[in-house]
Scaffold this active site. Structure first.
Site, PDB file in Angstrom:
ATOM      1  N   GLY A 198       0.827  -1.204   0.000  1.00  0.00           N
ATOM      2  CA  GLY A 198       0.000   0.000   0.000  1.00  0.00           C
ATOM      3  C   GLY A 198       0.857   1.247   0.000  1.00  0.00           C
ATOM      4  O   GLY A 198       2.071   1.180   0.202  1.00  0.00           O
ATOM      5  N   GLY A 219       0.458   5.914   0.465  1.00  0.00           N
ATOM      6  CA  GLY A 219      -0.380   7.076   0.735  1.00  0.00           C
ATOM      7  C   GLY A 219       0.469   8.219   1.230  1.00  0.00           C
ATOM      8  O   GLY A 219       1.471   8.016   1.927  1.00  0.00           O
ATOM      9  N   GLY A 220       0.069   9.450   0.874  1.00  0.00           N
ATOM     10  CA  GLY A 220       0.858  10.603   1.298  1.00  0.00           C
ATOM     11  C   GLY A 220       2.280  10.505   0.784  1.00  0.00           C
ATOM     12  O   GLY A 220       2.521  10.367  -0.404  1.00  0.00           O
ATOM     13  N   ASP A 266      -7.708   7.598  14.465  1.00  0.00           N
ATOM     14  CA  ASP A 266      -8.128   7.112  13.142  1.00  0.00           C
ATOM     15  C   ASP A 266      -8.571   5.658  13.244  1.00  0.00           C
ATOM     16  O   ASP A 266      -8.120   4.800  12.474  1.00  0.00           O
ATOM     17  CB  ASP A 266      -6.998   7.263  12.125  1.00  0.00           C
ATOM     18  CG  ASP A 266      -7.501   7.181  10.682  1.00  0.00           C
ATOM     19  OD1 ASP A 266      -8.724   7.358  10.478  1.00  0.00           O
ATOM     20  OD2 ASP A 266      -6.688   6.937   9.771  1.00  0.00           O
ATOM     21  N   GLY A 307       4.328   8.134   2.104  1.00  0.00           N
ATOM     22  CA  GLY A 307       4.772   6.859   2.628  1.00  0.00           C
ATOM     23  C   GLY A 307       4.373   5.694   1.748  1.00  0.00           C
ATOM     24  O   GLY A 307       3.523   5.801   0.869  1.00  0.00           O
TER      25      GLY A 307
END
Length: 485
Positions: A25, A27-28, A142, A30
């Site tokens: 995975g 995201g951002g 989160d 990272g």
């Protein structure tokens, strides 16, 4: 931006120890990869990397901090931290590799919802894991199905739940002076939004400081989604509409157990400073478990024998045969600790638990919680052209950012390599013994004549053993003669 991605791709070697196997995975700034140890290719881990870009707020240091503290407490609901370090343009942490997230599992189910048994097993463990995070002084901020994962499918740990992704967590317990005690951090007046719109609390949407009860509101929304298959506001992007729907609990309570409604009622009276009654909330879930006559020996939906096992059969063997799997047994009965009978819980108890006065004085006005706050007062990374109203600008002071140190956990890595080498030697010895046994068998003749008499004759002038077996029409052995000549 792709230019800000860590310089890692499939087949990259990380820190001269890990080979990037496949991307899990991103995201951002990272990315997370499944990696194999170069010296122990059968051992697989997860490597999470983040670029060291100064115009971005780093999240990996907070992740490392929370995981380390949970590891110190021997939490079974947290991954084990293996190593930390820094690469060319990124910092990274290596941790145990897990199976699919609850979000991925639910999307695989034909009904998009769990059985009541599986929902309760996961909800109880999720509550326990959130409680552990709060006990070490942090708010997750989160909580959602994508941030909970089971162990590897096809292993005993597929019944064990793990909590993930602490990058936007916030420490709410800080040292209280020189006495060594702890105090609750005072909430800030201005709070940037943190979380996921579908699962965050109303307070988070209103930009209020998130406390322990906000994590539990997210858990409550998860439970409703597990049982009903969806939330009323799923797919709605307008925050105002979502807030209205979250505040109208009529539709949420429709079709769920009364204990789940009582769960939400308890959360509704809590405030930032209030400690939730975790035991009471746990007992509410266990009451449903007991009343439904469930037991820990039952199968969860995704394991063999579970309600939806056919949807996960192919996924249990997705890893190559060379990969070592953790076959450590999981005692679900001990984890759940199911009582023999229901606990009588009244609405008066629900409303009375955790009721305190609301003290909002002396609010912290720091805006950016990615900056380390000193004892002398909060600091902000506000641009120099916009200084804090009560604090003169001081351009000589540098903002201190948290970074993961380069020093790896050498002892833990070496221990893994030693264990792998030991297993390799044991496997080699076992292979040699099998070869010897096979060579011994080749020295014997097995003769099957037409009368169904099996004659086994050893070379070298040994005895001949004759075994005669006759069968009836039903195929069962009716007579057997053994003679030595």
């Amino acid at each position: 931006m792709t230019t800000n991605r860590p310089k890692i791709k499939v087949a990259s070697v990380i820190n001269r120890k890990y080979l990037a196997f496949r991307k899990l995975g991103e995201g951002g700034c990272g990315v997370i990869y499944e990696v194999a140890m170069v010296k122990c290719p059968g051992r697989r881990f997860a490597c999470k990397a983040e670029t060291t870009v100064f115009d971005e707020d780093p999240t990996l240091p907070m992740e490392h901090k929370v995981i380390s503290k949970l590891n110190e407490k021997n939490s079974i609901h947290c991954v084990e931290l293996i190593e930390k370090g820094q690469g060319e343009n990124y910092q990274f942490i290596v941790m145990t590799l897990l199976g699919p997230s609850l979000d991925a599992i639910r999307s695989t189910l034909p009904t998009n919802k769990f059985s009541t048994y599986s929902a309760l097993v996961m909800a109880i463990q999720a509550l326990d894991s959130i409680r552990e995070i709060h006990e070490i002084g942090f708010i997750h901020r989160d909580v959602k199905p994508a941030n909970f994962a089971i162990g590897t499918l096809g292993t005993p740990k597929q019944r064990l739940l793990h909590v993930l992704d602490f990058g936007i967590s916030r420490q709410f317990l800080v040292k209280d002076g020189d006495g060594g005690g702890l105090r609750i951090r005072k909430p800030r007046r201005i709070v940037p939004f943190r979380g996921t719109l579908r699962y965050c609390s109303v307070a988070a949407q209103e930009r209020k400081e998130q406390g322990r009860h906000d994590d539990l509101w997210s858990l409550f929304y998860m439970i409703v989604e597990f049982v009903k298959g969806s939330l009323p506001w799923a797919g709605i992007a307008e925050e105002d509409k979502v807030i209205v729907m979250k505040e109208d609990v009529t539709e949420l309570f429709n079709g769920i157990e009364s204990e789940c409604a009582m769960f939400a009622q308890h959360l509704s009276i809590l405030r930032y400073q209030t400690k939730p009654d975790y035991d009471l909330l746990r007992d509410l879930l266990l009451n449903v478990f007991v009343r439904r006559n469930f037991n820990p020996q039952m199968k969860v939906d995704w394991e063999k024998g579970g309600r939806y096992d056919s949807h996960f059969e192919k996924k249990t063997s997705t890893l190559p045969a060379v990969t070592e799997k953790d076959m450590t047994e999981v005692d679900l009965a001990k984890i759940l600790n199911v009582p023999g009978a229901e606990r009588n819980i009244t609405m008066e108890q629900i409303m009375a638990a955790g009721r305190v006065t609301n003290d909002d004085e002396g609010l912290n006005t720091a805006q950016d919680d990615t900056i380390i706050e000193e004892d002398g007062g909060p600091k902000s990374n506000r641009p120099k052209s916009q200084p804090a109203s009560n604090t003169p600008t001081d351009v000589s002071k540098k903002v201190r950012r948290r970074y993961v140190a380069k020093t790896p956990s050498v002892h833990k890595v070496e221990l893994i390599e030693q264990n792998w080498k030991k297993k390799q030697e044991e496997a080699q010895r076992e292979k040699i013994l099998k070869n010897v046994a096979a060579a011994r068998r080749t020295k014997e003749d097995f003769i099957v004549p037409e009368d169904n008499t099996i004659v086994k004759k050893k070379h070298g002038g040994g005895k001949t053993e004759s075994t005669t077996t006759t069968t009836t029409k039903s195929g069962k052995n009716s007579e057997e003669h053994i003679s030595l000549t």
